[in-house]
Design an enzyme around this catalytic site. Sequence first.
Site, PDB file in Angstrom:
ATOM      1  N   CYS A 220      32.627  20.479 -31.309  1.00 18.67           N
ATOM      2  CA  CYS A 220      32.100  21.482 -30.377  1.00 18.67           C
ATOM      3  C   CYS A 220      31.749  20.826 -29.036  1.00 18.67           C
ATOM      4  CB  CYS A 220      30.836  22.127 -30.927  1.00 18.67           C
ATOM      5  SG  CYS A 220      31.091  23.154 -32.373  1.00 18.67           S
TER       6      CYS A 220
ATOM      7  N   ASN B 154      35.052  21.654 -26.021  1.00 20.46           N
ATOM      8  CA  ASN B 154      35.473  21.641 -27.427  1.00 20.46           C
ATOM      9  C   ASN B 154      36.839  20.969 -27.557  1.00 20.46           C
ATOM     10  OD1 ASN B 154      36.421  24.002 -26.126  1.00 20.46           O
ATOM     11  ND2 ASN B 154      36.669  25.098 -28.047  1.00 20.46           N
ATOM     12  N   ILE B 155      36.995  20.260 -28.663  1.00 16.27           N
ATOM     13  CA  ILE B 155      38.217  19.510 -28.944  1.00 16.27           C
ATOM     14  C   ILE B 155      38.668  19.913 -30.341  1.00 16.27           C
ATOM     15  CG2 ILE B 155      39.268  17.222 -29.115  1.00 16.27           C
ATOM     16  CD1 ILE B 155      36.671  16.209 -27.579  1.00 16.27           C
ATOM     17  N   GLU B 156      39.683  20.750 -30.397  1.00  9.98           N
ATOM     18  CA  GLU B 156      40.130  21.239 -31.706  1.00  9.98           C
ATOM     19  C   GLU B 156      41.138  20.275 -32.330  1.00  9.98           C
ATOM     20  OE1 GLU B 156      41.289  25.344 -31.065  1.00  9.98           O
ATOM     21  OE2 GLU B 156      39.175  25.903 -30.885  1.00  9.98           O
TER      22      GLU B 156
ATOM     23  N   CYS C  79      25.499  21.806 -34.280  1.00  5.65           N
ATOM     24  CA  CYS C  79      25.081  21.386 -32.933  1.00  5.65           C
ATOM     25  C   CYS C  79      23.571  21.503 -32.774  1.00  5.65           C
ATOM     26  CB  CYS C  79      25.809  22.200 -31.868  1.00  5.65           C
ATOM     27  SG  CYS C  79      27.554  21.740 -31.727  1.00  5.65           S
TER      28      CYS C  79
ATOM     29  N   CYS D 258      26.306  26.384 -32.633  1.00  9.04           N
ATOM     30  CA  CYS D 258      26.449  26.464 -34.091  1.00  9.04           C
ATOM     31  C   CYS D 258      25.356  25.636 -34.772  1.00  9.04           C
ATOM     32  CB  CYS D 258      27.832  25.985 -34.523  1.00  9.04           C
ATOM     33  SG  CYS D 258      28.005  24.191 -34.567  1.00  9.04           S
TER      34      CYS D 258
ATOM     35  N   GLU E 147      29.064  21.097 -27.283  1.00 11.41           N
ATOM     36  CA  GLU E 147      27.696  20.571 -27.214  1.00 11.41           C
ATOM     37  C   GLU E 147      27.626  19.148 -27.768  1.00 11.41           C
ATOM     38  OE1 GLU E 147      28.786  23.404 -28.404  1.00 11.41           O
ATOM     39  OE2 GLU E 147      27.279  24.979 -28.424  1.00 11.41           O
TER      40      GLU E 147
END
Length: 142
Positions: free
Chosen positions: A58, A47-49, A97, A94, A60
Amino acid sequence: MKISNQELNLLKDKAQQALTKAYAPYSKFRVGAAILTDEGNIFTGCNIENSSYGLTICAERAAVASAIANEGGEIMKIRAVVIVTEPEKPCAPCGACRQVLSEFGLEAIVFFQGQDQEIKQLTVAELLPEAFELTIRHLHKP
Ligand code: THU
């Protein structure tokens, strides 16, 4: 198509490695995903916020992007996906995804920790019945 225990263990290891690369300073919830393709390759994502929260990617979908960048969007098909988290918590993919995974493997098996602490395995079709598909009917209204 089922995957072997050996393949599953390798996918778990790769997802764990990807998780260590996560950029999650806001949620502190690190997610790693590993995708096994029909070609037999494994691609990972984390994940890359973003400070603009809604732009977060996300794990995935990051893994799907990597798989496509390597195999090509017309070729890449997903056989299996493993999702791991730190801390270890329930983490079903989610909705966004699920929709993206459905485009590349409705019958792919997704492994993730369910609410009951058990590792669940469900196909993408089971996770997202009636996935959206753009058909010719959408393009040419009667
Ligand atoms: N996250 C994923 O990477 N995959 C999921 O399936 C659910 C949520 C990430 C997004 C965000 O960085 C963090 O988990 C908390 O929502």
